[in-house]
Design a protein around this motif. Structure first.
Motif, PDB file in Angstrom:
ATOM      1  N   VAL A  28       0.835  -1.210   0.000  1.00 34.24           N
ATOM      2  CA  VAL A  28       0.000   0.000   0.000  1.00 34.24           C
ATOM      3  C   VAL A  28       0.865   1.253   0.000  1.00 34.24           C
ATOM      4  CG1 VAL A  28      -1.776   1.305   1.222  1.00 34.24           C
ATOM      5  CG2 VAL A  28      -1.895  -1.184   1.149  1.00 34.24           C
ATOM      6  N   GLY A  29       1.928   1.250   0.808  1.00 29.05           N
ATOM      7  CA  GLY A  29       2.816   2.401   0.857  1.00 29.05           C
ATOM      8  C   GLY A  29       3.835   2.428  -0.254  1.00 29.05           C
ATOM      9  N   ASP A  30       4.141   1.258  -0.816  1.00 24.39           N
ATOM     10  CA  ASP A  30       5.161   1.168  -1.863  1.00 24.39           C
ATOM     11  C   ASP A  30       4.577   1.573  -3.221  1.00 24.39           C
ATOM     12  OD1 ASP A  30       7.361   0.609  -3.405  1.00 24.39           O
ATOM     13  OD2 ASP A  30       7.479  -1.512  -2.900  1.00 24.39           O
ATOM     14  N   MET A  31       3.742   0.733  -3.783  1.00 23.01           N
ATOM     15  CA  MET A  31       3.126   1.024  -5.077  1.00 23.01           C
ATOM     16  C   MET A  31       1.826   1.813  -4.946  1.00 23.01           C
ATOM     17  SD  MET A  31       5.009  -0.107  -7.585  1.00 23.01           S
ATOM     18  CE  MET A  31       6.433   0.450  -6.653  1.00 23.01           C
ATOM     19  N   GLY A  32       1.078   1.569  -3.861  1.00 24.23           N
ATOM     20  CA  GLY A  32      -0.197   2.248  -3.700  1.00 24.23           C
ATOM     21  C   GLY A  32      -0.057   3.750  -3.523  1.00 24.23           C
ATOM     22  N   HIS A  34       1.824   5.961  -4.908  1.00 25.49           N
ATOM     23  CA  HIS A  34       1.889   6.712  -6.163  1.00 25.49           C
ATOM     24  C   HIS A  34       0.500   6.838  -6.793  1.00 25.49           C
ATOM     25  CE1 HIS A  34       6.235   6.480  -5.933  1.00 25.49           C
ATOM     26  NE2 HIS A  34       6.134   5.170  -5.778  1.00 25.49           N
ATOM     27  N   ARG A  35      -0.284   5.766  -6.708  1.00 27.90           N
ATOM     28  CA  ARG A  35      -1.623   5.798  -7.311  1.00 27.90           C
ATOM     29  C   ARG A  35      -2.578   6.665  -6.488  1.00 27.90           C
ATOM     30  NH1 ARG A  35       2.358   2.576  -8.478  1.00 27.90           N
ATOM     31  NH2 ARG A  35       2.288   2.134 -10.694  1.00 27.90           N
ATOM     32  N   ILE A  36      -2.447   6.612  -5.181  1.00 34.67           N
ATOM     33  CA  ILE A  36      -3.254   7.480  -4.323  1.00 34.67           C
ATOM     34  C   ILE A  36      -2.949   8.945  -4.624  1.00 34.67           C
ATOM     35  CG2 ILE A  36      -3.611   8.230  -1.937  1.00 34.67           C
ATOM     36  CD1 ILE A  36      -3.014   5.241  -1.155  1.00 34.67           C
ATOM     37  N   ASP A  37      -1.669   9.275  -4.696  1.00 33.63           N
ATOM     38  CA  ASP A  37      -1.258  10.652  -4.977  1.00 33.63           C
ATOM     39  C   ASP A  37      -1.749  11.102  -6.351  1.00 33.63           C
ATOM     40  OD1 ASP A  37       0.520  13.062  -4.375  1.00 33.63           O
ATOM     41  OD2 ASP A  37       1.415  12.354  -6.242  1.00 33.63           O
ATOM     42  N   PHE A  38      -1.671  10.189  -7.323  1.00 36.21           N
ATOM     43  CA  PHE A  38      -2.140  10.511  -8.677  1.00 36.21           C
ATOM     44  C   PHE A  38      -3.636  10.827  -8.665  1.00 36.21           C
ATOM     45  CE2 PHE A  38      -3.497   9.179 -13.020  1.00 36.21           C
ATOM     46  CZ  PHE A  38      -2.779  10.125 -13.725  1.00 36.21           C
ATOM     47  N   CYS A  39      -4.407  10.027  -7.915  1.00 31.41           N
ATOM     48  CA  CYS A  39      -5.850  10.275  -7.821  1.00 31.41           C
ATOM     49  C   CYS A  39      -6.130  11.620  -7.155  1.00 31.41           C
ATOM     50  CB  CYS A  39      -6.529   9.157  -7.039  1.00 31.41           C
ATOM     51  SG  CYS A  39      -6.731   7.625  -7.965  1.00 31.41           S
ATOM     52  N   HIS A  40      -5.383  11.939  -6.102  1.00 32.87           N
ATOM     53  CA  HIS A  40      -5.548  13.238  -5.451  1.00 32.87           C
ATOM     54  C   HIS A  40      -5.289  14.372  -6.438  1.00 32.87           C
ATOM     55  CE1 HIS A  40      -4.895  11.839  -1.009  1.00 32.87           C
ATOM     56  NE2 HIS A  40      -6.134  11.675  -1.422  1.00 32.87           N
ATOM     57  N   ASP A  41      -4.272  14.198  -7.275  1.00 33.00           N
ATOM     58  CA  ASP A  41      -3.871  15.250  -8.201  1.00 33.00           C
ATOM     59  C   ASP A  41      -4.864  15.398  -9.349  1.00 33.00           C
ATOM     60  OD1 ASP A  41      -1.976  17.242  -9.056  1.00 33.00           O
ATOM     61  OD2 ASP A  41      -1.316  15.848 -10.608  1.00 33.00           O
ATOM     62  N   VAL A  42      -5.363  14.278  -9.861  1.00 31.98           N
ATOM     63  CA  VAL A  42      -6.221  14.302 -11.051  1.00 31.98           C
ATOM     64  C   VAL A  42      -7.698  14.416 -10.701  1.00 31.98           C
ATOM     65  CG1 VAL A  42      -6.926  12.966 -13.081  1.00 31.98           C
ATOM     66  CG2 VAL A  42      -4.526  12.998 -12.388  1.00 31.98           C
ATOM     67  N   ILE A  43      -8.129  13.754  -9.629  1.00 26.04           N
ATOM     68  CA  ILE A  43      -9.555  13.673  -9.301  1.00 26.04           C
ATOM     69  C   ILE A  43      -9.933  14.569  -8.126  1.00 26.04           C
ATOM     70  CG2 ILE A  43     -11.463  12.137  -8.708  1.00 26.04           C
ATOM     71  CD1 ILE A  43     -10.219  11.585 -11.466  1.00 26.04           C
ATOM     72  N   GLY A  44      -9.228  14.422  -7.010  1.00 30.28           N
ATOM     73  CA  GLY A  44      -9.555  15.170  -5.803  1.00 30.28           C
ATOM     74  C   GLY A  44      -9.287  14.340  -4.568  1.00 30.28           C
ATOM     75  N   PRO A  45      -9.565  14.894  -3.385  1.00 35.79           N
ATOM     76  CA  PRO A  45      -9.220  14.212  -2.129  1.00 35.79           C
ATOM     77  C   PRO A  45     -10.080  12.978  -1.848  1.00 35.79           C
ATOM     78  CG  PRO A  45     -10.434  16.222  -1.679  1.00 35.79           C
ATOM     79  CD  PRO A  45     -10.132  16.233  -3.150  1.00 35.79           C
ATOM     80  N   ILE A  46      -9.430  11.926  -1.368  1.00 35.82           N
ATOM     81  CA  ILE A  46     -10.113  10.713  -0.926  1.00 35.82           C
ATOM     82  C   ILE A  46     -10.633  10.936   0.489  1.00 35.82           C
ATOM     83  CG2 ILE A  46      -9.755   8.300  -0.253  1.00 35.82           C
ATOM     84  CD1 ILE A  46      -7.802   8.077  -2.614  1.00 35.82           C
ATOM     85  N   ALA A  47     -11.891  10.569   0.727  1.00 42.32           N
ATOM     86  CA  ALA A  47     -12.533  10.838   2.014  1.00 42.32           C
ATOM     87  C   ALA A  47     -12.575   9.621   2.931  1.00 42.32           C
ATOM     88  CB  ALA A  47     -13.953  11.350   1.791  1.00 42.32           C
ATOM     89  N   ARG A  48     -12.766   8.411   2.369  1.00 41.86           N
ATOM     90  CA  ARG A  48     -12.890   7.223   3.211  1.00 41.86           C
ATOM     91  C   ARG A  48     -12.543   5.983   2.405  1.00 41.86           C
ATOM     92  NH1 ARG A  48     -17.444   9.547   1.875  1.00 41.86           N
ATOM     93  NH2 ARG A  48     -17.245  10.869   3.707  1.00 41.86           N
ATOM     94  N   VAL A  49     -12.108   4.927   3.110  1.00 45.93           N
ATOM     95  CA  VAL A  49     -11.678   3.693   2.443  1.00 45.93           C
ATOM     96  C   VAL A  49     -12.147   2.479   3.234  1.00 45.93           C
ATOM     97  CG1 VAL A  49      -9.616   4.745   1.409  1.00 45.93           C
ATOM     98  CG2 VAL A  49      -9.450   3.674   3.658  1.00 45.93           C
ATOM     99  N   PHE A  96      -8.993  -0.150  -6.028  1.00 50.93           N
ATOM    100  CA  PHE A  96      -7.545  -0.312  -6.154  1.00 50.93           C
ATOM    101  C   PHE A  96      -7.186  -1.784  -5.987  1.00 50.93           C
ATOM    102  CE2 PHE A  96      -8.086   4.057  -4.959  1.00 50.93           C
ATOM    103  CZ  PHE A  96      -6.981   4.758  -5.402  1.00 50.93           C
ATOM    104  N   ASP A  97      -6.354  -2.307  -6.896  1.00 51.21           N
ATOM    105  CA  ASP A  97      -5.833  -3.667  -6.806  1.00 51.21           C
ATOM    106  C   ASP A  97      -4.309  -3.592  -6.825  1.00 51.21           C
ATOM    107  OD1 ASP A  97      -8.303  -5.502  -7.167  1.00 51.21           O
ATOM    108  OD2 ASP A  97      -8.499  -4.053  -8.795  1.00 51.21           O
ATOM    109  N   LEU A  98      -3.675  -4.087  -5.774  1.00 53.63           N
ATOM    110  CA  LEU A  98      -2.221  -3.997  -5.644  1.00 53.63           C
ATOM    111  C   LEU A  98      -1.647  -5.359  -5.269  1.00 53.63           C
ATOM    112  CD1 LEU A  98      -2.203  -0.817  -3.350  1.00 53.63           C
ATOM    113  CD2 LEU A  98      -1.948  -0.837  -5.843  1.00 53.63           C
ATOM    114  N   SER A  99      -0.599  -5.775  -5.955  1.00 52.67           N
ATOM    115  CA  SER A  99      -0.006  -7.068  -5.635  1.00 52.67           C
ATOM    116  C   SER A  99       1.442  -7.156  -6.099  1.00 52.67           C
ATOM    117  CB  SER A  99      -0.804  -8.202  -6.297  1.00 52.67           C
ATOM    118  OG  SER A  99      -0.207  -9.448  -6.016  1.00 52.67           O
TER     119      SER A  99
END
Length: 218
Positions: A28-32, A34-49, A96-99
């Motif tokens: 989650v912290g390794d590959m995830g 970058h994808r979380i940050d990309f979503c924040h930049d392109v879409i907006g803030p994540i509120a809940r997971v 999100f799918d990470l493996s």
């Protein structure tokens, strides 16, 4: 949104990355991240997971052939809801799918790395293994391959030829250019800030907490 980063990484010692006391999290912290940050930049803030994680390779071999324990996740799936006001009335939802342990799926630029956006006006898809293309689909049409304009393939001012080298590695040259320019100019421009890192880390922590407590986390 649908985001995936699925790879076959050899079950060898990953050093600090496989110890929660040093890394805080695994995939989650390794590959995830970058994808979380990309979503924040392109879409907006994540509120809940809400999430689930697994450690399918709890032992990894070091260079001496000795088995070293790993206590971080090497697999994670989670759903994310974005903050109210982002997108349609009920908000944007992402999966999100990470493996690291998808046997035979290859890795690096040959692994599965995709970002898909499904909206009211159509679909946009990006696959890392075709780094200079995007797929665009319109209602009642077919997905069309569109070449990314050259000016978007390098950072402004970078002399790099985007057609040369492995794209998953050579883009780092542009990162260096951007970083140096920000120092010379005294402006951070579009570079991420500590705030961007903090809000990304907050999502990572929430994903790990959700998996542990088996519930939605704001």
């Amino acid at each position: 949104l649908r985001i995936a980063r699925i790879q076959d990484i050899r079950e060898t010692d990953l050093g600090w990355r496989q110890h929660r006391s040093q890394a805080g999290s695994g995939e989650v912290g390794d590959m995830g991240a970058h994808r979380i940050d990309f979503c924040h930049d392109v879409i907006g803030p994540i509120a809940r997971v809400v999430s689930t994680t697994r450690t399918f390779a709890p032992q990894r071999l070091n260079r001496d052939g000795r088995s070293v324990p790993a206590d971080v996740e090497d697999f994670a799936v989670f759903l994310a809801e974005f903050a109210d006001g982002v997108g349609v009335e009920q908000g944007v939802v992402a999966s999100f799918d990470l493996s690291k342990i998808a046997k035979g799926r290859e890795n690096g630029g040959r692994g599965l790395d995709e970002f898909e956006v499904y909206g009211t006006e159509g679909t946009v898809i990006y696959h890392l293994h075709r780094p200079h293309e995007i797929l665009i689909g319109r209602p009642n049409g077919v997905l069309e391959t569109v070449q990314v304009p050259r000016e978007f393939l390098t950072y402004p001012g970078s002399p790099r030829d985007p057609s040369v080298g492995e794209p998953t590695t050579t883009f780092r040259y542009d990162e260096d250019i951007a970083f140096i320019q920000s120092i010379v100019d005294g402006k951070h421009g579009n570079l991420p800030t500590f705030y961007d890192g903090m809000r990304c880390q907050a999502v990572i922590d929430a994903v790990i907490q959700s998996a542990h407590e088996r519930r939605w986390i704001d």
